[in-house]
Design an enzyme around this catalytic site. Structure first.
Site, PDB file in Angstrom:
ATOM      1  N   ASP A  29     -41.616  -9.958 -19.537  1.00  0.00           N
ATOM      2  CA  ASP A  29     -41.898  -8.617 -19.012  1.00  0.00           C
ATOM      3  C   ASP A  29     -43.378  -8.259 -19.170  1.00  0.00           C
ATOM      4  O   ASP A  29     -44.025  -8.697 -20.115  1.00  0.00           O
ATOM      5  CB  ASP A  29     -41.020  -7.600 -19.757  1.00  0.00           C
ATOM      6  CG  ASP A  29     -40.918  -6.278 -19.019  1.00  0.00           C
ATOM      7  OD1 ASP A  29     -41.261  -6.225 -17.824  1.00  0.00           O
ATOM      8  OD2 ASP A  29     -40.498  -5.292 -19.651  1.00  0.00           O
ATOM      9  N   HIS A  46     -47.519 -11.155 -11.130  1.00  0.00           N
ATOM     10  CA  HIS A  46     -46.428 -12.131 -11.092  1.00  0.00           C
ATOM     11  C   HIS A  46     -46.984 -13.554 -11.014  1.00  0.00           C
ATOM     12  O   HIS A  46     -46.446 -14.483 -11.618  1.00  0.00           O
ATOM     13  CB  HIS A  46     -45.499 -11.845  -9.911  1.00  0.00           C
ATOM     14  CG  HIS A  46     -44.758 -10.537 -10.048  1.00  0.00           C
ATOM     15  ND1 HIS A  46     -44.063 -10.194 -11.190  1.00  0.00           N
ATOM     16  CD2 HIS A  46     -44.615  -9.482  -9.197  1.00  0.00           C
ATOM     17  CE1 HIS A  46     -43.520  -8.995 -11.037  1.00  0.00           C
ATOM     18  NE2 HIS A  46     -43.835  -8.536  -9.832  1.00  0.00           N
ATOM     19  N   LEU A 140     -36.492 -31.193 -22.258  1.00  0.00           N
ATOM     20  CA  LEU A 140     -36.272 -29.748 -22.446  1.00  0.00           C
ATOM     21  C   LEU A 140     -35.424 -29.234 -21.292  1.00  0.00           C
ATOM     22  O   LEU A 140     -35.644 -29.609 -20.137  1.00  0.00           O
ATOM     23  CB  LEU A 140     -37.614 -28.990 -22.484  1.00  0.00           C
ATOM     24  CG  LEU A 140     -37.475 -27.483 -22.717  1.00  0.00           C
ATOM     25  CD1 LEU A 140     -38.459 -27.013 -23.785  1.00  0.00           C
ATOM     26  CD2 LEU A 140     -37.697 -26.681 -21.452  1.00  0.00           C
TER      27      LEU A 140
HETATM   28  C1  IPE Z   1     -36.300  -7.287 -17.043  1.00  0.00           C
HETATM   29  O1  IPE Z   1     -37.475  -6.579 -16.893  1.00  0.00           O
HETATM   30  C2  IPE Z   1     -36.154  -8.301 -15.942  1.00  0.00           C
HETATM   31  C3  IPE Z   1     -37.073  -9.418 -15.966  1.00  0.00           C
HETATM   32  C4  IPE Z   1     -37.983  -9.631 -16.875  1.00  0.00           C
HETATM   33  C5  IPE Z   1     -36.926 -10.353 -14.888  1.00  0.00           C
HETATM   34  P1  IPE Z   1     -37.536  -5.191 -16.113  1.00  0.00           P
HETATM   35  O2  IPE Z   1     -38.959  -4.783 -16.104  1.00  0.00           O
HETATM   36  O3  IPE Z   1     -36.852  -5.318 -14.800  1.00  0.00           O
HETATM   37  O4  IPE Z   1     -36.659  -4.253 -17.045  1.00  0.00           O
HETATM   38  P2  IPE Z   1     -36.751  -2.694 -17.293  1.00  0.00           P
HETATM   39  O5  IPE Z   1     -36.687  -2.020 -15.950  1.00  0.00           O
HETATM   40  O6  IPE Z   1     -38.046  -2.432 -17.994  1.00  0.00           O
HETATM   41  O7  IPE Z   1     -35.566  -2.381 -18.180  1.00  0.00           O
HETATM   42  C1  IPE Z   2     -41.553  -8.751 -15.296  1.00  0.00           C
HETATM   43  O1  IPE Z   2     -42.698  -7.974 -15.170  1.00  0.00           O
HETATM   44  C2  IPE Z   2     -41.253  -9.523 -14.031  1.00  0.00           C
HETATM   45  C3  IPE Z   2     -40.090  -9.026 -13.292  1.00  0.00           C
HETATM   46  C4  IPE Z   2     -39.305  -8.065 -13.684  1.00  0.00           C
HETATM   47  C5  IPE Z   2     -39.816  -9.661 -12.011  1.00  0.00           C
HETATM   48  P1  IPE Z   2     -42.646  -6.514 -14.569  1.00  0.00           P
HETATM   49  O2  IPE Z   2     -42.947  -6.593 -13.112  1.00  0.00           O
HETATM   50  O3  IPE Z   2     -41.377  -5.848 -14.934  1.00  0.00           O
HETATM   51  O4  IPE Z   2     -43.855  -5.842 -15.333  1.00  0.00           O
HETATM   52  P2  IPE Z   2     -43.957  -4.336 -15.813  1.00  0.00           P
HETATM   53  O5  IPE Z   2     -42.792  -4.082 -16.728  1.00  0.00           O
HETATM   54  O6  IPE Z   2     -43.895  -3.490 -14.581  1.00  0.00           O
HETATM   55  O7  IPE Z   2     -45.265  -4.266 -16.524  1.00  0.00           O
HETATM   56 MG    MG Z   3     -40.869  -4.697 -16.515  1.00  0.00          MG
END
Ligand code: IPE
Ligand code: IPE
Ligand code: MG
Length: 245
Positions: A29, A46, A140
């Protein structure tokens, strides 16, 4: 690995609390915040996240991890702006073309788990091809959760139980576990979440029943070997009990 002889725990021997984490899961995240901090489009976050994944898989090999499950796209992430969803789909495609074959040469077996019915057909085919191509690798096991949600997984498992015509007395933990998206995925010893959020966001609800959790403020694109090592060290200091005395 054997339990210490002084232990009175009834935990299974492969869960020796002093042992290293062999099965690790990561909620990757913070890509959006990484990009926002640099005034970059979210897709760049990303993209950098995909680089962090590659680094982390290589570090996991070096640190003796056997199984690494990563959360790449949740069942709820479809609710993001269409441009962003599209960029994530494209990036997964590119990652399969550019990063994962290199990891395959290093002995990484890659499998995807989650719903397959909503992912674009071409991407779905690529995923399946990579799974076949890396099936004999053993160094792995990389599990990529894509269009994954723990609740969707449990609903699907319940449907399969019904479809298979199980009798009520045959509905057991084993019967459910055998019908998850990836029955061979080992329960994680350790779940890491980056970016400072301290929640599970629908990841591995069943499998993480007794996992240890480590939260780090590091945003996913900045994650790498040092952070993984720190999380594994933290895990090694934990005492797991599995409900036993
Ligand atoms: C969880 O992160 C999903 C992934 C890392 C793929 P999100 O950013 O979607 O989760 P919330 O919205 O903060 O709970
Ligand atoms: C995690 O990073 C990747 C996915 C959920 C696809 P985020 O895109 O959720 O990053 P933040 O939480 O907005 O910083
Ligand atoms: Mg996120």
């Amino acid at each position: 690995m054997a339990s210490p002889t002084t232990s009175h725990s009834s935990a299974p021997p492969d869960h020796d609390p002093a042992a290293a984490a062999r099965s690790v899961a990561i909620i990757m995240d913070g890509n959006g915040r990484w990009a926002a901090a640099r005034s970059l489009p979210v897709a760049e976050g990303h993209r950098e996240g995909a680089r962090a994944l590659r680094r982390t898989v290589e570090a996991a090999i070096d640190l003796g991890v056997d199984s690494l499950a990563v959360y790449a796209f949740s069942t709820e992430n479809w609710s993001r702006p269409p441009d962003e969803v599209e960029s994530i789909m494209e990036l997964m495609d590119e990652t399969i073309d550019r990063e994962l074959p290199d990891l395959a040469r290093q002995g990484v077996r890659t499998r995807f788990f989650g719903r397959r019915d909503r992912v674009p057909a071409l991407l779905r085919d690529k995923m399946a091809t990579l799974e076949v191509e890396t099936a004999a690798n053993e160094r792995l096991h990389l599990w990529i959760a894509f269009d994954y949600g723990g609740r969707a997984e449990l609903v699907e498992a319940a449907r399969r139980v019904v479809e298979d015509g199980l009798e009520v007395e045959d509905v057991s933990e084993e019967a459910l576990a055998a019908r998850l998206f990836a029955p061979e995925l080992p329960d994680p010893d350790l779940v890491i979440r980056t970016s400072g959020e301290q929640r599970v966001s629908n990841f591995l609800l069943w499998q993480s029943a007794y996992a240890e959790f480590v939260f780090t403020d590091t945003l996913w694109p900045d994650f790498g070997e040092d952070e993984l090592r720190a999380a594994l060290d933290e895990y090694a200091r934990r005492g797991r009990r599995f409900g036993a005395r």
